[in-house]
Design a protein around this motif. Sequence first.
Motif, PDB file in Angstrom:
ATOM      1  N   ILE A  16       3.074  10.471  12.190  1.00 46.45           N
ATOM      2  CA  ILE A  16       3.070  11.473  12.983  1.00 46.45           C
ATOM      3  C   ILE A  16       1.775  12.226  13.176  1.00 46.45           C
ATOM      4  O   ILE A  16       1.243  12.775  14.172  1.00 46.45           O
ATOM      5  CB  ILE A  16       4.276  12.450  12.899  1.00 46.45           C
ATOM      6  CG1 ILE A  16       4.228  13.404  11.743  1.00 46.45           C
ATOM      7  CG2 ILE A  16       5.467  11.516  12.820  1.00 46.45           C
ATOM      8  CD1 ILE A  16       5.362  14.213  11.491  1.00 46.45           C
ATOM      9  N   ARG A  17       1.269  12.179  11.931  1.00 47.92           N
ATOM     10  CA  ARG A  17      -0.167  12.905  11.863  1.00 47.92           C
ATOM     11  C   ARG A  17      -1.124  12.218  12.567  1.00 47.92           C
ATOM     12  O   ARG A  17      -2.238  13.061  13.244  1.00 47.92           O
ATOM     13  CB  ARG A  17      -0.558  12.837  10.162  1.00 47.92           C
ATOM     14  CG  ARG A  17       0.144  13.808   9.533  1.00 47.92           C
ATOM     15  CD  ARG A  17      -0.790  13.939   8.057  1.00 47.92           C
ATOM     16  NE  ARG A  17      -0.841  12.717   7.527  1.00 47.92           N
ATOM     17  CZ  ARG A  17      -0.638  12.508   6.157  1.00 47.92           C
ATOM     18  NH1 ARG A  17       0.250  13.348   5.435  1.00 47.92           N
ATOM     19  NH2 ARG A  17      -0.977  11.423   5.401  1.00 47.92           N
ATOM     20  N   LEU A  47      -5.992   9.689   7.336  1.00 50.95           N
ATOM     21  CA  LEU A  47      -5.374   9.505   8.631  1.00 50.95           C
ATOM     22  C   LEU A  47      -5.037   7.795   8.421  1.00 50.95           C
ATOM     23  O   LEU A  47      -4.567   7.191   9.592  1.00 50.95           O
ATOM     24  CB  LEU A  47      -6.283   9.291   9.782  1.00 50.95           C
ATOM     25  CG  LEU A  47      -6.399  10.991   9.992  1.00 50.95           C
ATOM     26  CD1 LEU A  47      -7.217  11.143  11.350  1.00 50.95           C
ATOM     27  CD2 LEU A  47      -4.997  11.655  10.244  1.00 50.95           C
ATOM     28  N   ASP A  48      -5.019   7.237   7.301  1.00 52.09           N
ATOM     29  CA  ASP A  48      -4.300   5.890   7.005  1.00 52.09           C
ATOM     30  C   ASP A  48      -2.787   5.961   7.311  1.00 52.09           C
ATOM     31  O   ASP A  48      -2.127   7.033   6.614  1.00 52.09           O
ATOM     32  CB  ASP A  48      -4.845   5.472   5.643  1.00 52.09           C
ATOM     33  CG  ASP A  48      -4.145   4.022   5.241  1.00 52.09           C
ATOM     34  OD1 ASP A  48      -4.110   3.227   6.309  1.00 52.09           O
ATOM     35  OD2 ASP A  48      -3.938   3.717   4.217  1.00 52.09           O
ATOM     36  N   ASP A  49      -2.104   4.787   7.550  1.00 51.80           N
ATOM     37  CA  ASP A  49      -0.794   4.906   7.667  1.00 51.80           C
ATOM     38  C   ASP A  49      -0.358   3.621   7.848  1.00 51.80           C
ATOM     39  O   ASP A  49      -1.285   2.693   7.884  1.00 51.80           O
ATOM     40  CB  ASP A  49      -0.226   5.876   8.763  1.00 51.80           C
ATOM     41  CG  ASP A  49      -0.462   5.267  10.073  1.00 51.80           C
ATOM     42  OD1 ASP A  49      -0.854   4.016  10.205  1.00 51.80           O
ATOM     43  OD2 ASP A  49      -0.605   6.062  11.175  1.00 51.80           O
ATOM     44  N   ALA A  58       0.846  -1.281   0.140  1.00 54.57           N
ATOM     45  CA  ALA A  58      -0.003  -0.059   0.047  1.00 54.57           C
ATOM     46  C   ALA A  58       0.931   1.187  -0.085  1.00 54.57           C
ATOM     47  O   ALA A  58       1.844   1.307   0.499  1.00 54.57           O
ATOM     48  CB  ALA A  58      -0.980  -0.237   1.415  1.00 54.57           C
ATOM     49  N   GLN A  59       0.541   2.212  -0.858  1.00 56.13           N
ATOM     50  CA  GLN A  59       1.115   3.427  -0.727  1.00 56.13           C
ATOM     51  C   GLN A  59       0.448   4.624   0.204  1.00 56.13           C
ATOM     52  O   GLN A  59      -0.544   4.235   0.912  1.00 56.13           O
ATOM     53  CB  GLN A  59       0.723   3.967  -2.104  1.00 56.13           C
ATOM     54  CG  GLN A  59       1.526   3.289  -3.230  1.00 56.13           C
ATOM     55  CD  GLN A  59       3.040   2.946  -3.071  1.00 56.13           C
ATOM     56  OE1 GLN A  59       3.885   3.757  -2.998  1.00 56.13           O
ATOM     57  NE2 GLN A  59       3.425   1.749  -3.323  1.00 56.13           N
ATOM     58  N   ASN A  60       1.340   5.515   0.521  1.00 58.98           N
ATOM     59  CA  ASN A  60       0.749   6.798   1.408  1.00 58.98           C
ATOM     60  C   ASN A  60      -0.412   7.244   0.720  1.00 58.98           C
ATOM     61  O   ASN A  60      -0.693   7.334  -0.655  1.00 58.98           O
ATOM     62  CB  ASN A  60       1.875   7.798   1.764  1.00 58.98           C
ATOM     63  CG  ASN A  60       2.870   7.341   2.655  1.00 58.98           C
ATOM     64  OD1 ASN A  60       2.729   6.256   3.326  1.00 58.98           O
ATOM     65  ND2 ASN A  60       4.167   7.872   2.776  1.00 58.98           N
ATOM     66  N   PRO A  61      -1.544   7.603   1.636  1.00 59.66           N
ATOM     67  CA  PRO A  61      -2.548   8.154   0.927  1.00 59.66           C
ATOM     68  C   PRO A  61      -2.112   9.795   0.234  1.00 59.66           C
ATOM     69  O   PRO A  61      -0.939  10.372   0.857  1.00 59.66           O
ATOM     70  CB  PRO A  61      -3.406   8.711   2.316  1.00 59.66           C
ATOM     71  CG  PRO A  61      -2.516   8.511   3.410  1.00 59.66           C
ATOM     72  CD  PRO A  61      -1.517   7.709   3.088  1.00 59.66           C
ATOM     73  N   ALA A  62      -2.756  10.014  -0.521  1.00 62.92           N
ATOM     74  CA  ALA A  62      -2.508  11.280  -1.426  1.00 62.92           C
ATOM     75  C   ALA A  62      -2.987  12.545  -0.680  1.00 62.92           C
ATOM     76  O   ALA A  62      -3.719  12.505   0.528  1.00 62.92           O
ATOM     77  CB  ALA A  62      -3.435  11.479  -2.676  1.00 62.92           C
ATOM     78  N   PRO A  63      -2.233  13.467  -0.708  1.00 65.95           N
ATOM     79  CA  PRO A  63      -2.571  14.752   0.070  1.00 65.95           C
ATOM     80  C   PRO A  63      -4.030  15.175  -0.107  1.00 65.95           C
ATOM     81  O   PRO A  63      -4.726  14.913  -1.166  1.00 65.95           O
ATOM     82  CB  PRO A  63      -1.516  15.942  -0.505  1.00 65.95           C
ATOM     83  CG  PRO A  63      -0.399  14.969  -1.135  1.00 65.95           C
ATOM     84  CD  PRO A  63      -1.010  13.800  -1.489  1.00 65.95           C
ATOM     85  N   GLY A  64      -4.600  15.883   0.920  1.00 61.12           N
ATOM     86  CA  GLY A  64      -5.849  16.498   0.842  1.00 61.12           C
ATOM     87  C   GLY A  64      -6.193  17.417  -0.084  1.00 61.12           C
ATOM     88  O   GLY A  64      -5.174  18.193  -0.387  1.00 61.12           O
ATOM     89  N   GLY A  65      -7.329  17.362  -0.734  1.00 55.25           N
ATOM     90  CA  GLY A  65      -7.525  18.560  -1.643  1.00 55.25           C
ATOM     91  C   GLY A  65      -7.929  19.785  -1.077  1.00 55.25           C
ATOM     92  O   GLY A  65      -8.392  19.848   0.209  1.00 55.25           O
ATOM     93  N   ALA A  66      -7.956  21.091  -1.911  1.00 53.01           N
ATOM     94  CA  ALA A  66      -8.123  22.290  -1.167  1.00 53.01           C
ATOM     95  C   ALA A  66      -9.437  22.360  -0.611  1.00 53.01           C
ATOM     96  O   ALA A  66     -10.805  21.727  -1.088  1.00 53.01           O
ATOM     97  CB  ALA A  66      -7.880  23.190  -2.304  1.00 53.01           C
ATOM     98  N   GLN A  67      -9.732  22.932   0.425  1.00 51.58           N
ATOM     99  CA  GLN A  67     -11.145  23.149   1.119  1.00 51.58           C
ATOM    100  C   GLN A  67     -12.239  24.009   0.176  1.00 51.58           C
ATOM    101  O   GLN A  67     -11.555  25.111  -0.419  1.00 51.58           O
ATOM    102  CB  GLN A  67     -10.979  24.019   2.322  1.00 51.58           C
ATOM    103  CG  GLN A  67     -12.196  24.091   3.248  1.00 51.58           C
ATOM    104  CD  GLN A  67     -12.019  24.740   4.621  1.00 51.58           C
ATOM    105  OE1 GLN A  67     -11.006  25.136   4.861  1.00 51.58           O
ATOM    106  NE2 GLN A  67     -13.038  25.081   5.155  1.00 51.58           N
ATOM    107  N   THR A  68     -13.014  23.190  -0.094  1.00 56.60           N
ATOM    108  CA  THR A  68     -14.224  24.189  -1.003  1.00 56.60           C
ATOM    109  C   THR A  68     -15.427  24.490  -0.314  1.00 56.60           C
ATOM    110  O   THR A  68     -16.005  25.402  -0.802  1.00 56.60           O
ATOM    111  CB  THR A  68     -14.568  22.913  -2.044  1.00 56.60           C
ATOM    112  OG1 THR A  68     -15.026  22.027  -1.508  1.00 56.60           O
ATOM    113  CG2 THR A  68     -13.348  22.779  -2.907  1.00 56.60           C
TER     114      THR A  68
END
Length: 433
Positions: free
Chosen positions: A135-136, A415-417, A18-28
């Motif tokens: 750490i997140r 928050l997956d890791d 499994a890969q790290n989760p993608a960064p979050g999208g901009a707040q809309t």
Amino acid sequence: MKKIFILAALLVSLASFAQNPAPGGAQTKTIALMGGTVHIGNGQVIPNGVVLFSNGIITNVVDGTTVRLDLTNVETISVAGKHVYPGIISPASTVGLQEVGAVRATVDKQETGILNPNVRALIAYNTDSEIIPTIRNNGVLFSQAMPQGGTVSGSSSVMMSDGWNWEDAVLKKDDGIWLNWPNYLAREFSLEDFSTVVRKNERRTQAIEALRTTFTEAKAYAALTNPMPMNLKLESMKGLFTGKQNLYVRADYGKDIIEAVTFAKSLAIPNVVIVGGEEANRVVGFLKENNVPVILSALHRLPNREDEDVDLPYRMPGILHKAGILVALSYADEWWRTRNLPFLAGTAAGFGITDKEEALKLVTSNTAKILGIDKLVGTLEKGKHATLFVSAGDALDMRTNVVEHAFVQGRKVNLDDRHKRLYKQYKDKYEQK
């Protein structure tokens, strides 16, 4: 046909990692966290608070029992019974600069040479590190990527724990220069009997004179309006003399702390920060008089002197705090334990800092002030970045800190890791039996 089969098998095997989760999208859409206990980070607590943020910026923090807000077209998230905190800040960190200490190809925290002020930790920061998601999950949403090695290691930068690359993740570029002060005493570890031998550092005087020459040249260079030709090493140090950059000095012994601060003051460097500070308690008056903040190294250790109280490292933040010294906590070289940073503050709360909210400052607002980012983050206040998290319990207690939501500049973070994936993998395996 055989080659095709091998390729297919390889692709399947790679997909299983499994890969790290993608960064979050901009707040809309404007988001409101409703009904939780809001820990502002400056000592104030709102038991039934509402935190409102839009476009990555906090627009309101109010008491939900006395203030009514217009929540039309607002996404509301009930956090009743839970706790809302500002993002925890990890100073003096190598998270993102090294992955596996024993694998040299994954370590990019230092350059060869002795005097490297022009080296930038910023461009070595790896946002794909598998340590960052871990750490997140304990609320650590910022880390200060620091260089190591040599006498002058280079410049650090403050990074957010969410971003596609270092350009996305950086919060403050080149916030300070790192100096390893030549120790009065040198420690040498013996493999024969696993003991530590302490002896006088014979090359110390020579090293300090070389430093004085370099910093004196840098000060003279900084006074030039348009220096030609440009000297990259001296150019990188100009901010030290204008107050734009901090001088972070790694020093532990009391004598070293005094000499390092005196050295910096003699060169009119306004912002000096002691990092490590194992004997900071021995020079409390000096630190207070010179208004020098301290970033302590890990508290969960034994004292280095046989005649010291066994709980002295635990009590150190309280000793400095009561003396009026601005103090923050770090894990320094122990990057793999950075996720436990909030629990260091919890330890401090049980050994001298009686108020839990004061202990929270050690990893939030105090750190933000030291790093020069307090106008952006460190507390939950109107106009600051919406970088915060929601925990099911006390964030400073490892038994109850379960992070359920995290936002970085308003972006909701996955928050997956790797820890969670491995836990589920082996939990499923042994529950089947």
